[in-house]
Design a protein around this motif. Structure first.
Motif, PDB file in Angstrom:
ATOM      1  N   GLN A   1      43.253  36.060  28.853  1.00 34.56           N
ATOM      2  CA  GLN A   1      43.755  36.998  29.841  1.00 34.56           C
ATOM      3  C   GLN A   1      45.148  36.560  30.295  1.00 34.56           C
ATOM      4  OE1 GLN A   1      42.014  39.867  31.084  1.00 34.56           O
ATOM      5  NE2 GLN A   1      44.153  40.243  31.660  1.00 34.56           N
TER       6      GLN A   1
ATOM      7  N   LYS B   1      48.662  36.723  32.791  1.00 31.04           N
ATOM      8  CA  LYS B   1      48.877  36.746  34.236  1.00 31.04           C
ATOM      9  C   LYS B   1      50.289  37.207  34.569  1.00 31.04           C
ATOM     10  CE  LYS B   1      45.545  33.072  35.144  1.00 31.04           C
ATOM     11  NZ  LYS B   1      45.294  31.758  35.790  1.00 31.04           N
TER      12      LYS B   1
ATOM     13  N   LYS C   1      40.977  39.998  40.814  1.00 30.01           N
ATOM     14  CA  LYS C   1      40.738  39.062  39.704  1.00 30.01           C
ATOM     15  C   LYS C   1      41.551  37.783  39.852  1.00 30.01           C
ATOM     16  CE  LYS C   1      39.957  42.788  36.338  1.00 30.01           C
ATOM     17  NZ  LYS C   1      40.550  43.494  35.162  1.00 30.01           N
TER      18      LYS C   1
ATOM     19  N   ASN D   1      44.590  37.431  38.701  1.00 32.91           N
ATOM     20  CA  ASN D   1      45.343  37.232  37.457  1.00 32.91           C
ATOM     21  C   ASN D   1      46.845  37.200  37.720  1.00 32.91           C
ATOM     22  OD1 ASN D   1      43.213  36.996  35.705  1.00 32.91           O
ATOM     23  ND2 ASN D   1      43.121  39.175  35.219  1.00 32.91           N
TER      24      ASN D   1
END
Length: 551
Positions: free
Chosen positions: A349, A351, A480, A482
Protein backbone atom coordinates in the motif's frame (compact mmCIF):
# COMPACT_ATOMS: atom_id res chain seq x y z
CA UNK A 1 -11.73 25.68 -3.46
CA UNK A 2 -10.35 27.92 -1.08
CA UNK A 3 -6.85 27.01 -0.69
CA UNK A 4 -3.67 28.01 -2.35
CA UNK A 5 -4.48 27.81 -6.05
CA UNK A 6 -5.44 31.42 -6.58
CA UNK A 7 -1.78 32.22 -5.98
CA UNK A 8 -2.80 35.66 -4.81
CA UNK A 9 0.48 37.15 -3.75
CA UNK A 10 1.70 33.73 -2.83
CA UNK A 11 4.94 32.96 -4.67
CA UNK A 12 8.29 31.47 -4.05
CA UNK A 13 10.65 34.20 -5.05
CA UNK A 14 14.05 35.47 -4.26
CA UNK A 15 13.58 38.77 -2.58
CA UNK A 16 16.40 41.00 -3.63
CA UNK A 17 15.32 44.20 -2.08
CA UNK A 18 17.11 45.87 0.73
CA UNK A 19 15.67 47.03 3.98
CA UNK A 20 16.26 50.63 3.07
CA UNK A 21 14.54 50.32 -0.27
CA UNK A 22 11.64 48.27 1.01
CA UNK A 23 10.90 50.81 3.68
CA UNK A 24 10.63 53.69 1.28
CA UNK A 25 6.87 53.94 1.83
CA UNK A 26 7.24 54.37 5.55
CA UNK A 27 6.20 57.62 6.93
CA UNK A 28 8.47 57.18 9.93
CA UNK A 29 10.79 54.61 11.45
CA UNK A 30 8.13 53.54 13.92
CA UNK A 31 4.61 52.32 13.34
CA UNK A 32 1.97 54.91 13.81
CA UNK A 33 0.59 54.79 17.30
CA UNK A 34 -2.62 56.67 16.87
CA UNK A 35 -5.93 54.94 17.37
CA UNK A 36 -7.75 54.08 14.17
CA UNK A 37 -10.79 56.12 13.40
CA UNK A 38 -13.30 53.31 13.42
CA UNK A 39 -16.22 51.86 15.26
CA UNK A 40 -14.94 51.52 18.81
CA UNK A 41 -12.79 48.47 18.14
CA UNK A 42 -15.72 46.70 16.57
CA UNK A 43 -14.37 43.79 14.45
CA UNK A 44 -16.67 44.95 11.65
CA UNK A 45 -16.91 48.62 12.59
CA UNK A 46 -17.35 50.97 9.66
CA UNK A 47 -14.80 53.78 9.36
CA UNK A 48 -16.35 57.20 9.66
CA UNK A 49 -14.29 58.41 6.72
CA UNK A 50 -13.15 56.17 3.90
CA UNK A 51 -9.66 54.74 4.10
CA UNK A 52 -7.65 53.36 1.21
CA UNK A 53 -5.78 50.07 1.36
CA UNK A 54 -3.34 49.17 -1.41
CA UNK A 55 -2.79 45.61 -2.55
CA UNK A 56 -1.27 43.78 -5.51
CA UNK A 57 -2.80 40.75 -7.16
CA UNK A 58 -1.89 37.78 -9.29
CA UNK A 59 -5.07 36.14 -10.51
CA UNK A 60 -6.51 33.57 -12.87
CA UNK A 61 -9.89 32.91 -14.36
CA UNK A 62 -12.87 32.77 -11.97
CA UNK A 63 -13.46 29.20 -10.86
CA UNK A 64 -17.22 29.39 -11.27
CA UNK A 65 -18.33 29.38 -14.89
CA UNK A 66 -21.44 31.35 -13.87
CA UNK A 67 -19.35 34.33 -12.80
CA UNK A 68 -20.85 37.60 -13.96
CA UNK A 69 -19.36 38.67 -17.28
CA UNK A 70 -17.00 41.61 -17.24
CA UNK A 71 -16.19 41.49 -13.54
CA UNK A 72 -12.62 42.49 -12.71
CA UNK A 73 -10.61 42.35 -9.49
CA UNK A 74 -11.44 46.00 -8.91
CA UNK A 75 -15.18 45.44 -9.50
CA UNK A 76 -15.24 42.16 -7.59
CA UNK A 77 -18.32 41.96 -5.40
CA UNK A 78 -16.22 41.40 -2.30
CA UNK A 79 -14.32 44.65 -2.91
CA UNK A 80 -17.53 46.61 -3.44
CA UNK A 81 -19.19 45.06 -0.39
CA UNK A 82 -16.10 45.88 1.70
CA UNK A 83 -16.51 49.53 0.82
CA UNK A 84 -20.21 49.39 1.65
CA UNK A 85 -19.83 47.65 5.01
CA UNK A 86 -16.50 48.93 6.36
CA UNK A 87 -15.80 52.04 4.25
CA UNK A 88 -12.51 50.54 3.08
CA UNK A 89 -11.41 51.24 -0.49
CA UNK A 90 -9.14 48.57 -1.94
CA UNK A 91 -6.81 49.99 -4.56
CA UNK A 92 -4.70 47.59 -6.57
CA UNK A 93 -1.26 49.00 -7.32
CA UNK A 94 -1.17 46.45 -10.11
CA UNK A 95 -2.76 43.16 -11.17
CA UNK A 96 -1.23 40.49 -13.38
CA UNK A 97 -1.85 36.90 -14.42
CA UNK A 98 -0.75 34.39 -11.81
CA UNK A 99 2.24 33.22 -13.80
CA UNK A 100 3.61 36.77 -14.04
CA UNK A 101 3.20 37.58 -10.38
CA UNK A 102 6.51 36.25 -9.08
CA UNK A 103 8.63 38.44 -11.33
CA UNK A 104 6.43 41.48 -10.85
CA UNK A 105 6.42 41.18 -7.09
CA UNK A 106 10.20 40.68 -6.99
CA UNK A 107 10.66 43.95 -8.84
CA UNK A 108 8.23 45.72 -6.52
CA UNK A 109 10.10 44.47 -3.47
CA UNK A 110 13.45 45.50 -4.94
CA UNK A 111 12.19 48.99 -5.60
CA UNK A 112 10.60 49.28 -2.16
CA UNK A 113 7.17 49.71 -3.69
CA UNK A 114 5.25 47.48 -1.32
CA UNK A 115 1.47 47.52 -0.96
CA UNK A 116 -0.12 48.12 2.44
CA UNK A 117 -1.41 44.57 2.95
CA UNK A 118 0.17 41.42 1.53
CA UNK A 119 -0.35 37.66 1.63
CA UNK A 120 3.07 36.04 1.51
CA UNK A 121 4.68 32.68 2.13
CA UNK A 122 6.89 31.62 5.02
CA UNK A 123 10.16 32.29 3.23
CA UNK A 124 9.11 35.79 2.33
CA UNK A 125 7.93 36.33 5.88
CA UNK A 126 11.34 35.46 7.29
CA UNK A 127 13.05 37.84 4.90
CA UNK A 128 10.65 40.68 5.57
CA UNK A 129 10.96 40.08 9.31
CA UNK A 130 14.74 40.32 9.16
CA UNK A 131 14.47 43.47 7.11
CA UNK A 132 12.21 44.99 9.75
CA UNK A 133 9.57 46.06 7.27
CA UNK A 134 6.52 44.47 8.90
CA UNK A 135 4.01 46.19 11.15
CA UNK A 136 3.41 44.99 14.69
CA UNK A 137 -0.13 43.59 14.56
CA UNK A 138 -0.38 42.66 18.24
CA UNK A 139 -2.72 45.44 19.31
CA UNK A 140 -4.72 45.26 16.09
CA UNK A 141 -5.23 41.53 16.56
CA UNK A 142 -6.10 41.76 20.24
CA UNK A 143 -8.49 44.67 19.73
CA UNK A 144 -10.16 43.84 16.43
CA UNK A 145 -9.93 40.12 15.63
CA UNK A 146 -13.37 38.54 15.93
CA UNK A 147 -13.91 35.70 18.38
CA UNK A 148 -14.20 33.44 15.35
CA UNK A 149 -10.78 34.41 13.98
CA UNK A 150 -9.22 34.09 17.43
CA UNK A 151 -10.69 30.59 17.73
CA UNK A 152 -9.01 29.70 14.43
CA UNK A 153 -5.65 30.86 15.81
CA UNK A 154 -6.20 28.83 19.00
CA UNK A 155 -7.11 25.68 17.06
CA UNK A 156 -3.61 24.26 17.70
CA UNK A 157 -3.07 26.03 20.98
CA UNK A 158 -1.56 29.03 19.24
CA UNK A 159 1.40 26.97 18.00
CA UNK A 160 1.17 28.21 14.42
CA UNK A 161 0.56 31.83 15.36
CA UNK A 162 3.69 31.70 17.53
CA UNK A 163 5.75 31.04 14.40
CA UNK A 164 4.89 34.52 13.24
CA UNK A 165 5.82 36.41 16.35
CA UNK A 166 9.04 38.20 17.19
CA UNK A 167 9.79 39.05 20.79
CA UNK A 168 6.16 38.35 21.55
CA UNK A 169 4.88 40.71 18.87
CA UNK A 170 2.55 39.40 16.17
CA UNK A 171 4.00 40.21 12.74
CA UNK A 172 1.76 38.00 10.63
CA UNK A 173 -1.62 36.25 10.74
CA UNK A 174 -1.29 32.72 9.34
CA UNK A 175 -3.90 30.83 7.40
CA UNK A 176 -3.42 27.15 8.19
CA UNK A 177 -5.58 24.16 7.49
CA UNK A 178 -6.15 20.46 8.07
CA UNK A 179 -2.95 18.74 6.80
CA UNK A 180 -5.10 16.04 5.19
CA UNK A 181 -6.30 18.62 2.69
CA UNK A 182 -2.99 17.92 0.94
CA UNK A 183 -3.71 14.21 0.51
CA UNK A 184 -3.03 13.05 -3.02
CA UNK A 185 -5.03 10.51 -5.00
CA UNK A 186 -6.19 9.93 -8.57
CA UNK A 187 -9.10 11.30 -10.57
CA UNK A 188 -9.99 9.00 -13.47
CA UNK A 189 -12.55 9.15 -16.29
CA UNK A 190 -14.80 6.22 -15.34
CA UNK A 191 -16.78 6.62 -18.57
CA UNK A 192 -13.55 6.01 -20.50
CA UNK A 193 -12.81 2.92 -18.39
CA UNK A 194 -16.27 1.60 -19.16
CA UNK A 195 -15.94 2.31 -22.87
CA UNK A 196 -12.66 0.36 -23.04
CA UNK A 197 -13.86 -2.43 -20.69
CA UNK A 198 -11.18 -1.60 -18.12
CA UNK A 199 -11.35 -1.83 -14.35
CA UNK A 200 -10.41 0.84 -11.87
CA UNK A 201 -6.62 0.39 -11.41
CA UNK A 202 -5.47 -1.00 -8.09
CA UNK A 203 -1.71 -1.27 -8.70
CA UNK A 204 0.79 0.94 -10.48
CA UNK A 205 1.01 -1.70 -13.19
CA UNK A 206 -2.76 -1.49 -13.63
CA UNK A 207 -2.55 2.28 -13.82
CA UNK A 208 0.09 2.14 -16.51
CA UNK A 209 -2.07 -0.21 -18.61
CA UNK A 210 -5.09 2.06 -18.24
CA UNK A 211 -3.07 5.17 -19.09
CA UNK A 212 -1.61 3.49 -22.19
CA UNK A 213 -5.10 2.44 -23.28
CA UNK A 214 -6.22 6.06 -22.99
CA UNK A 215 -3.40 6.90 -25.42
CA UNK A 216 -3.90 4.08 -27.93
CA UNK A 217 -7.58 3.05 -27.92
CA UNK A 218 -9.46 6.24 -28.73
CA UNK A 219 -11.36 6.55 -25.43
CA UNK A 220 -13.30 9.61 -26.63
CA UNK A 221 -14.41 7.77 -29.76
CA UNK A 222 -13.65 10.56 -32.21
CA UNK A 223 -11.56 8.33 -34.48
CA UNK A 224 -8.39 10.29 -33.80
CA UNK A 225 -5.35 9.50 -31.72
CA UNK A 226 -5.49 12.77 -29.84
CA UNK A 227 -5.63 11.78 -26.18
CA UNK A 228 -2.94 11.10 -23.62
CA UNK A 229 -2.82 9.30 -20.31
CA UNK A 230 -1.86 11.39 -17.30
CA UNK A 231 -2.00 15.17 -16.86
CA UNK A 232 1.18 16.88 -15.67
CA UNK A 233 2.11 20.54 -15.86
CA UNK A 234 5.61 21.97 -16.21
CA UNK A 235 5.85 22.70 -12.47
CA UNK A 236 6.46 19.16 -11.27
CA UNK A 237 5.91 19.96 -7.59
CA UNK A 238 3.12 22.49 -7.41
CA UNK A 239 -0.49 22.82 -6.25
CA UNK A 240 -2.38 20.71 -8.74
CA UNK A 241 -2.18 18.66 -11.95
CA UNK A 242 1.44 17.85 -11.09
CA UNK A 243 3.63 14.84 -10.38
CA UNK A 244 3.44 14.59 -6.59
CA UNK A 245 0.96 11.71 -6.56
CA UNK A 246 3.11 9.59 -8.83
CA UNK A 247 6.22 10.26 -6.74
CA UNK A 248 4.30 9.33 -3.58
CA UNK A 249 3.04 6.14 -5.21
CA UNK A 250 6.65 5.01 -5.61
CA UNK A 251 7.68 6.06 -2.09
CA UNK A 252 9.45 9.25 -3.23
CA UNK A 253 8.83 12.61 -1.55
CA UNK A 254 10.67 15.42 -3.36
CA UNK A 255 10.50 18.85 -1.76
CA UNK A 256 9.83 17.25 1.62
CA UNK A 257 11.75 16.01 4.67
CA UNK A 258 10.99 12.47 5.76
CA UNK A 259 12.61 10.14 8.26
CA UNK A 260 15.52 8.08 6.98
CA UNK A 261 16.53 4.67 8.26
CA UNK A 262 18.70 6.23 10.98
CA UNK A 263 15.86 8.43 12.21
CA UNK A 264 17.34 11.60 10.76
CA UNK A 265 15.48 13.66 8.20
CA UNK A 266 16.46 13.26 4.57
CA UNK A 267 15.60 15.42 1.55
CA UNK A 268 13.15 13.61 -0.70
CA UNK A 269 14.56 15.02 -3.92
CA UNK A 270 17.84 13.11 -3.61
CA UNK A 271 16.60 9.66 -2.60
CA UNK A 272 16.80 6.49 -4.75
CA UNK A 273 13.00 6.25 -4.93
CA UNK A 274 12.95 9.62 -6.69
CA UNK A 275 15.41 8.37 -9.30
CA UNK A 276 13.22 5.30 -9.82
CA UNK A 277 10.16 7.48 -10.38
CA UNK A 278 12.01 9.63 -12.91
CA UNK A 279 12.91 6.48 -14.81
CA UNK A 280 9.25 5.51 -14.97
CA UNK A 281 8.23 9.00 -16.11
CA UNK A 282 10.85 8.85 -18.84
CA UNK A 283 9.28 5.64 -20.13
CA UNK A 284 5.80 7.17 -19.90
CA UNK A 285 7.00 10.18 -21.85
CA UNK A 286 8.35 7.94 -24.60
CA UNK A 287 5.12 5.93 -24.80
CA UNK A 288 2.86 8.99 -24.92
CA UNK A 289 1.26 8.52 -21.50
CA UNK A 290 2.77 11.91 -20.60
CA UNK A 291 2.01 14.70 -23.06
CA UNK A 292 5.00 15.46 -25.30
CA UNK A 293 4.44 19.16 -24.63
CA UNK A 294 4.00 18.98 -20.87
CA UNK A 295 7.18 20.99 -20.23
CA UNK A 296 5.59 23.93 -22.06
CA UNK A 297 2.23 23.78 -20.31
CA UNK A 298 1.28 25.66 -17.17
CA UNK A 299 -1.71 24.63 -15.09
CA UNK A 300 -4.12 26.67 -17.20
CA UNK A 301 -3.06 24.79 -20.34
CA UNK A 302 -3.37 21.43 -18.60
CA UNK A 303 -6.83 22.35 -17.36
CA UNK A 304 -7.75 23.24 -20.93
CA UNK A 305 -6.76 19.69 -21.93
CA UNK A 306 -8.90 18.19 -19.16
CA UNK A 307 -11.89 20.31 -20.10
CA UNK A 308 -11.39 19.51 -23.79
CA UNK A 309 -11.38 15.77 -23.05
CA UNK A 310 -7.79 15.22 -24.10
CA UNK A 311 -6.69 13.40 -20.93
CA UNK A 312 -8.46 11.04 -18.57
CA UNK A 313 -6.23 10.77 -15.46
CA UNK A 314 -4.85 13.35 -13.06
CA UNK A 315 -3.21 13.01 -9.69
CA UNK A 316 -4.61 15.61 -7.35
CA UNK A 317 -6.60 16.61 -4.32
CA UNK A 318 -10.20 16.47 -3.12
CA UNK A 319 -11.43 19.72 -4.64
CA UNK A 320 -11.10 18.88 -8.35
CA UNK A 321 -14.85 18.25 -8.88
CA UNK A 322 -15.60 21.87 -8.08
CA UNK A 323 -12.98 22.93 -10.60
CA UNK A 324 -12.29 21.98 -13.29
CA UNK A 325 -14.09 18.62 -13.45
CA UNK A 326 -17.45 20.37 -13.07
CA UNK A 327 -16.83 22.13 -16.38
CA UNK A 328 -16.38 18.80 -18.16
CA UNK A 329 -19.73 17.70 -16.69
CA UNK A 330 -21.40 20.88 -17.89
CA UNK A 331 -20.11 20.31 -21.42
CA UNK A 332 -20.85 16.59 -21.45
CA UNK A 333 -23.19 15.26 -18.72
CA UNK A 334 -22.02 11.72 -19.48
CA UNK A 335 -18.53 12.52 -18.26
CA UNK A 336 -17.93 10.48 -15.11
CA UNK A 337 -14.91 11.21 -12.89
CA UNK A 338 -14.15 8.99 -9.89
CA UNK A 339 -11.53 9.38 -7.15
CA UNK A 340 -9.15 6.46 -6.66
CA UNK A 341 -6.65 6.06 -3.83
CA UNK A 342 -3.00 5.89 -4.86
CA UNK A 343 -2.31 2.49 -6.42
CA UNK A 344 -0.22 -0.15 -4.72
CA UNK A 345 3.44 -0.47 -5.67
CA UNK A 346 5.43 -3.70 -5.51
CA UNK A 347 2.50 -5.24 -3.65
CA UNK A 348 2.56 -2.65 -0.88
CA UNK A 349 0.00 0.00 0.00
CA UNK A 350 1.39 3.41 -0.88
CA UNK A 351 1.25 6.52 1.24
CA UNK A 352 0.52 10.12 0.38
CA UNK A 353 2.58 12.89 1.90
CA UNK A 354 0.90 15.36 4.22
CA UNK A 355 2.57 18.34 5.87
CA UNK A 356 2.96 18.58 9.62
CA UNK A 357 1.79 22.16 9.10
CA UNK A 358 -0.36 23.12 6.13
CA UNK A 359 0.28 26.80 5.85
CA UNK A 360 -1.54 28.59 3.10
CA UNK A 361 -0.29 32.12 3.46
CA UNK A 362 0.62 34.75 5.99
CA UNK A 363 -1.16 38.09 6.09
CA UNK A 364 1.23 40.95 6.82
CA UNK A 365 1.11 44.72 6.80
CA UNK A 366 3.76 47.10 5.55
CA UNK A 367 5.45 48.91 8.38
CA UNK A 368 4.32 52.49 8.43
CA UNK A 369 0.79 51.86 7.16
CA UNK A 370 -1.41 53.95 9.41
CA UNK A 371 -4.30 51.49 9.57
CA UNK A 372 -2.82 48.05 10.39
CA UNK A 373 -6.11 47.14 12.03
CA UNK A 374 -7.73 47.28 8.57
CA UNK A 375 -6.05 43.97 7.73
CA UNK A 376 -7.70 42.31 10.73
CA UNK A 377 -11.08 43.85 9.92
CA UNK A 378 -10.79 42.71 6.30
CA UNK A 379 -10.12 39.17 7.54
CA UNK A 380 -13.21 39.42 9.78
CA UNK A 381 -15.20 40.73 6.82
CA UNK A 382 -14.47 37.71 4.63
CA UNK A 383 -15.57 35.30 7.36
CA UNK A 384 -18.68 37.37 7.98
CA UNK A 385 -19.72 37.03 4.35
CA UNK A 386 -19.52 33.25 4.56
CA UNK A 387 -22.51 33.21 6.89
CA UNK A 388 -25.80 31.87 5.48
CA UNK A 389 -27.51 35.25 5.58
CA UNK A 390 -25.23 36.40 2.75
CA UNK A 391 -25.49 33.23 0.66
CA UNK A 392 -27.93 34.63 -1.89
CA UNK A 393 -25.86 37.77 -2.32
CA UNK A 394 -22.28 36.51 -2.69
CA UNK A 395 -22.97 34.32 -5.69
CA UNK A 396 -20.64 34.24 -8.68
CA UNK A 397 -23.43 35.44 -10.95
CA UNK A 398 -23.62 38.56 -8.79
CA UNK A 399 -19.97 39.30 -9.43
CA UNK A 400 -18.43 37.80 -6.31
CA UNK A 401 -15.09 36.05 -6.96
CA UNK A 402 -13.84 34.80 -3.60
CA UNK A 403 -10.37 33.77 -4.72
CA UNK A 404 -9.59 37.27 -6.00
CA UNK A 405 -10.21 38.68 -2.55
CA UNK A 406 -7.50 39.07 0.06
CA UNK A 407 -6.92 38.72 2.95
CA UNK A 408 -8.65 35.40 3.63
CA UNK A 409 -8.26 33.16 6.68
CA UNK A 410 -10.06 29.85 7.12
CA UNK A 411 -11.27 27.62 9.92
CA UNK A 412 -8.58 24.91 10.12
CA UNK A 413 -10.99 21.94 10.28
CA UNK A 414 -13.71 23.58 8.22
CA UNK A 415 -14.35 20.78 5.72
CA UNK A 416 -13.93 17.90 8.14
CA UNK A 417 -16.60 19.32 10.42
CA UNK A 418 -18.92 20.10 7.52
CA UNK A 419 -18.49 16.65 5.96
CA UNK A 420 -19.40 14.94 9.21
CA UNK A 421 -22.33 17.20 10.08
CA UNK A 422 -23.89 17.23 6.62
CA UNK A 423 -23.65 13.48 6.15
CA UNK A 424 -25.10 12.87 9.60
CA UNK A 425 -28.05 15.10 8.69
CA UNK A 426 -28.50 13.39 5.32
CA UNK A 427 -28.28 9.93 6.86
CA UNK A 428 -30.97 10.94 9.36
CA UNK A 429 -33.08 12.45 6.57
CA UNK A 430 -33.19 15.66 8.58
CA UNK A 431 -35.08 18.60 7.13
CA UNK A 432 -32.74 21.03 8.88
CA UNK A 433 -29.13 20.59 9.88
CA UNK A 434 -28.33 20.87 13.58
CA UNK A 435 -25.31 23.12 13.27
CA UNK A 436 -24.30 26.77 13.45
CA UNK A 437 -21.23 26.19 11.25
CA UNK A 438 -21.72 28.28 8.06
CA UNK A 439 -20.00 25.75 5.81
CA UNK A 440 -22.17 22.92 7.12
CA UNK A 441 -25.33 24.96 6.62
CA UNK A 442 -24.35 25.98 3.10
CA UNK A 443 -23.31 22.47 2.08
CA UNK A 444 -26.46 20.92 3.50
CA UNK A 445 -28.47 23.15 1.19
CA UNK A 446 -26.15 22.36 -1.72
CA UNK A 447 -26.46 18.63 -1.07
CA UNK A 448 -30.23 18.74 -0.97
CA UNK A 449 -30.39 20.78 -4.15
CA UNK A 450 -28.14 18.30 -5.94
CA UNK A 451 -30.01 15.27 -4.64
CA UNK A 452 -33.25 16.93 -5.81
CA UNK A 453 -31.83 17.08 -9.33
CA UNK A 454 -29.89 20.35 -9.61
CA UNK A 455 -26.86 19.11 -11.57
CA UNK A 456 -25.14 22.50 -11.31
CA UNK A 457 -24.36 21.59 -7.69
CA UNK A 458 -22.45 18.44 -8.63
CA UNK A 459 -19.00 19.98 -8.17
CA UNK A 460 -19.65 21.25 -4.66
CA UNK A 461 -21.50 18.10 -3.65
CA UNK A 462 -19.00 15.62 -5.08
CA UNK A 463 -15.95 17.46 -3.75
CA UNK A 464 -17.19 18.20 -0.22
CA UNK A 465 -20.14 15.99 0.75
CA UNK A 466 -20.39 12.72 -1.18
CA UNK A 467 -18.98 9.72 0.64
CA UNK A 468 -17.77 8.49 -2.76
CA UNK A 469 -16.29 11.87 -3.69
CA UNK A 470 -13.26 13.98 -2.89
CA UNK A 471 -13.55 14.58 0.84
CA UNK A 472 -14.99 11.12 1.39
CA UNK A 473 -11.76 9.74 -0.07
CA UNK A 474 -9.72 11.97 2.23
CA UNK A 475 -11.57 10.63 5.26
CA UNK A 476 -10.97 7.02 4.20
CA UNK A 477 -7.25 7.73 3.85
CA UNK A 478 -7.26 9.45 7.26
CA UNK A 479 -8.96 6.42 8.81
CA UNK A 480 -6.41 4.03 7.30
CA UNK A 481 -3.49 6.27 8.21
CA UNK A 482 -1.94 5.83 4.77
CA UNK A 483 0.21 8.92 4.98
CA UNK A 484 3.80 10.01 5.44
CA UNK A 485 4.40 13.26 7.28
CA UNK A 486 6.73 15.98 6.07
CA UNK A 487 8.51 16.32 9.39
CA UNK A 488 9.96 19.78 8.91
CA UNK A 489 7.60 22.61 9.84
CA UNK A 490 9.97 25.28 11.06
CA UNK A 491 10.81 28.62 9.53
CA UNK A 492 13.12 28.45 6.52
CA UNK A 493 16.71 27.92 7.62
CA UNK A 494 19.38 30.46 6.80
CA UNK A 495 20.68 28.42 3.88
CA UNK A 496 17.16 27.66 2.64
CA UNK A 497 16.62 31.39 2.30
CA UNK A 498 19.90 32.02 0.52
CA UNK A 499 20.16 28.84 -1.59
CA UNK A 500 16.73 27.21 -1.62
CA UNK A 501 15.46 28.97 -4.73
CA UNK A 502 18.45 28.10 -6.89
CA UNK A 503 18.46 24.49 -5.67
CA UNK A 504 14.77 24.10 -6.50
CA UNK A 505 15.38 25.55 -9.96
CA UNK A 506 18.25 23.13 -10.56
CA UNK A 507 16.10 20.22 -9.35
CA UNK A 508 13.16 21.07 -11.59
CA UNK A 509 15.32 21.62 -14.68
CA UNK A 510 17.21 18.38 -14.10
CA UNK A 511 14.07 16.34 -13.51
CA UNK A 512 12.39 17.67 -16.66
CA UNK A 513 15.46 16.89 -18.76
CA UNK A 514 15.49 13.35 -17.39
CA UNK A 515 11.78 12.85 -18.04
CA UNK A 516 12.16 14.08 -21.61
CA UNK A 517 15.34 12.09 -22.15
CA UNK A 518 17.62 15.01 -22.97
CA UNK A 519 19.66 13.97 -19.94
CA UNK A 520 19.96 10.32 -18.87
CA UNK A 521 18.43 9.34 -15.55
CA UNK A 522 21.74 7.63 -14.81
CA UNK A 523 23.08 11.12 -14.08
CA UNK A 524 20.80 11.38 -11.06
CA UNK A 525 23.72 10.62 -8.72
CA UNK A 526 25.65 13.56 -10.21
CA UNK A 527 22.63 15.76 -9.54
CA UNK A 528 22.64 14.62 -5.91
CA UNK A 529 26.33 15.54 -5.55
CA UNK A 530 25.75 18.97 -7.04
CA UNK A 531 22.67 19.54 -4.91
CA UNK A 532 24.59 18.75 -1.75
CA UNK A 533 27.64 20.81 -2.77
CA UNK A 534 25.61 23.89 -3.66
CA UNK A 535 23.92 24.15 -0.29
CA UNK A 536 21.77 21.06 0.07
CA UNK A 537 24.09 19.39 2.57
CA UNK A 538 24.15 22.47 4.75
CA UNK A 539 20.36 22.74 4.59
CA UNK A 540 20.10 19.08 5.60
CA UNK A 541 22.29 19.72 8.65
CA UNK A 542 20.24 22.80 9.59
CA UNK A 543 16.96 20.89 9.24
CA UNK A 544 18.22 18.09 11.45
CA UNK A 545 19.40 20.57 14.06
CA UNK A 546 15.88 22.00 14.11
CA UNK A 547 14.38 18.50 14.27
CA UNK A 548 16.60 17.48 17.18
CA UNK A 549 15.61 20.60 19.06
CA UNK A 550 11.88 20.14 18.53
CA UNK A 551 11.50 16.37 18.97
Amino acid sequence: MKNKFSLVFLVLLMVIGTTLAACSKETSSEDHKKEPVSGDKDPLGKYKSPITVTEVLGYGKPEDSKTKKGVTPQTNGYVKKLKEMLNIDVKYDWTVANEQFEQKFSLAVASGDLPDIMAIDMTQFEKFKKQGILSDLTDSYNDYASDEIKSFMEFDGGKTLDLFKQDGKILGIPSFEDPYMSTQFLWIRKDWLNKLNLSVPESLEDLQKVAQAFVDKDPDGNGKKDTYGVAFNKELISWGFDTRGLFYTMGAYPDAWVKGKDGKLVPGETQPETKETLQLMNSWYKSGIIDKEFALKDTDKVVEDIVAGKVGISFGEWWYPNWPLNITKEQNPNTDWVPVELPTYKGEQTKSLIPSLRLGQVIVVRKGFEHPEAAIKMINFYQELQKPKYSEEIKAENGYVYNWYQPRIYKPDDFKQAYQEVNQALDNKAEKIDSTHPTSINLFEVANNYLDGDQSKWGMYFSRVSKDGGWGTVERIREKGNVVVNEFSGSPTETMISKGGSLAKMRDETYIKMIMGSEPVEKFDEFVKSWNALGGKKITDEVNEWYKEHN
